[in-house]
Scaffold this active site. Sequence first.
Site, mmCIF file in Angstrom:
data_model
loop_
_atom_site.group_PDB
_atom_site.id
_atom_site.type_symbol
_atom_site.label_atom_id
_atom_site.label_comp_id
_atom_site.label_asym_id
_atom_site.label_seq_id
_atom_site.Cartn_x
_atom_site.Cartn_y
_atom_site.Cartn_z
ATOM 1 N N CYS A 42 0.841 -1.201 0.000
ATOM 2 C CA CYS A 42 0.000 0.000 0.000
ATOM 3 C C CYS A 42 0.874 1.249 0.000
ATOM 4 O O CYS A 42 1.993 1.258 0.513
ATOM 5 C CB CYS A 42 -0.902 -0.008 1.236
ATOM 6 S SG CYS A 42 -2.079 1.383 1.282
ATOM 7 N N ASP A 44 0.359 3.761 1.746
ATOM 8 C CA ASP A 44 0.312 4.352 3.087
ATOM 9 C C ASP A 44 1.720 4.660 3.606
ATOM 10 O O ASP A 44 2.605 3.798 3.591
ATOM 11 C CB ASP A 44 -0.394 3.362 4.029
ATOM 12 C CG ASP A 44 -0.775 3.998 5.360
ATOM 13 O OD1 ASP A 44 0.121 4.531 6.045
ATOM 14 O OD2 ASP A 44 -1.963 3.963 5.716
ATOM 15 N N ARG A 46 2.886 4.829 6.386
ATOM 16 C CA ARG A 46 3.315 4.063 7.568
ATOM 17 C C ARG A 46 3.779 2.655 7.230
ATOM 18 O O ARG A 46 4.077 1.868 8.128
ATOM 19 C CB ARG A 46 2.151 3.998 8.575
ATOM 20 C CG ARG A 46 1.698 5.363 9.068
ATOM 21 C CD ARG A 46 0.344 5.295 9.741
ATOM 22 N NE ARG A 46 -0.712 4.916 8.793
ATOM 23 C CZ ARG A 46 -1.998 4.794 9.122
ATOM 24 N NH1 ARG A 46 -2.374 5.023 10.362
ATOM 25 N NH2 ARG A 46 -2.886 4.448 8.206
ATOM 26 N N HIS A 98 -2.036 -4.099 4.971
ATOM 27 C CA HIS A 98 -1.825 -3.679 6.360
ATOM 28 C C HIS A 98 -3.163 -3.465 7.031
ATOM 29 O O HIS A 98 -4.142 -3.081 6.389
ATOM 30 C CB HIS A 98 -0.961 -2.417 6.433
ATOM 31 C CG HIS A 98 -1.613 -1.190 5.874
ATOM 32 N ND1 HIS A 98 -2.239 -0.262 6.668
ATOM 33 C CD2 HIS A 98 -1.762 -0.763 4.600
ATOM 34 C CE1 HIS A 98 -2.733 0.698 5.896
ATOM 35 N NE2 HIS A 98 -2.466 0.423 4.638
ATOM 36 N N CYS A 101 -6.250 -0.312 6.868
ATOM 37 C CA CYS A 101 -6.000 0.355 5.583
ATOM 38 C C CYS A 101 -7.148 1.327 5.236
ATOM 39 O O CYS A 101 -8.313 0.928 5.170
ATOM 40 C CB CYS A 101 -5.850 -0.687 4.488
ATOM 41 S SG CYS A 101 -5.492 0.034 2.869
HETATM 42 ZN ZN LIG Z 1 -3.464 1.121 3.013
#
Ligand SMILES: [Zn+2]
Length: 212
Positions: A42, A44, A46, A98, A101
């Site tokens: 992803c 993301d 993080r 993750h 999400c």
């Molecule tokens: Zn995500």
Amino acid sequence: MHDLQELLDNNARWAESINERDPEFFAKLARQQTPEFLWIGCSDARVPANEIVGMLPGDLFVHRNVANVVLHTDLNCLSVIQYAVDVLKVKHILVTGHYGCGGVRAAMQDQQFGLIDGWLRSIRDLYYVHRHDVAQLPTEEAQVDRMCELNVIQQVSNVAQTTIVQNAWHRGQALSIHGCIYGIKDGRWKSLDTNISGLDQLPQQYRLRPIG
Ligand SMILES: [Zn+2]
């Protein structure tokens, strides 16, 4: 607040520290990359691929998009898979979702978010298929987390069903697809025990003979 100069300074220190440990590191990498892993994860912020699994530059070939989706019409993702499999000859493809999400959560809501709704549509379809099972879970967080897992499992199948991966297996190339998930809350990355490493693991309807 961070500014660009802070990042430039960080980079200078990082490059210097690697040079101190191995003065040949960047020179060797510049000549060629030989990663054994393709990471599909992803976007993301993080979920930084290399850091999570302790890999150095050169160890992972990486594709990231919102909610780690693999669509058979996405030239971007397919090009990454094709280059990784046919040219770099990676041994493993790691589909990593993750928990928590935001993309998966958005695909479960009765609200528009804009252009991204189209990108996330296949996750909404997946949620529709699993809606009764997912609804058994007691909290919204648990429901989203389960969908994050189901999404990874679906994307592992999508990767394995590409003609790119199937043709690698037809050629006898060793290649495994693995489903994994990362916990933003605890930093732990774990296997979902979803592994596909050959044509015999695909449903008959998705197995395709090569052209010719
Ligand atoms: Zn995500």
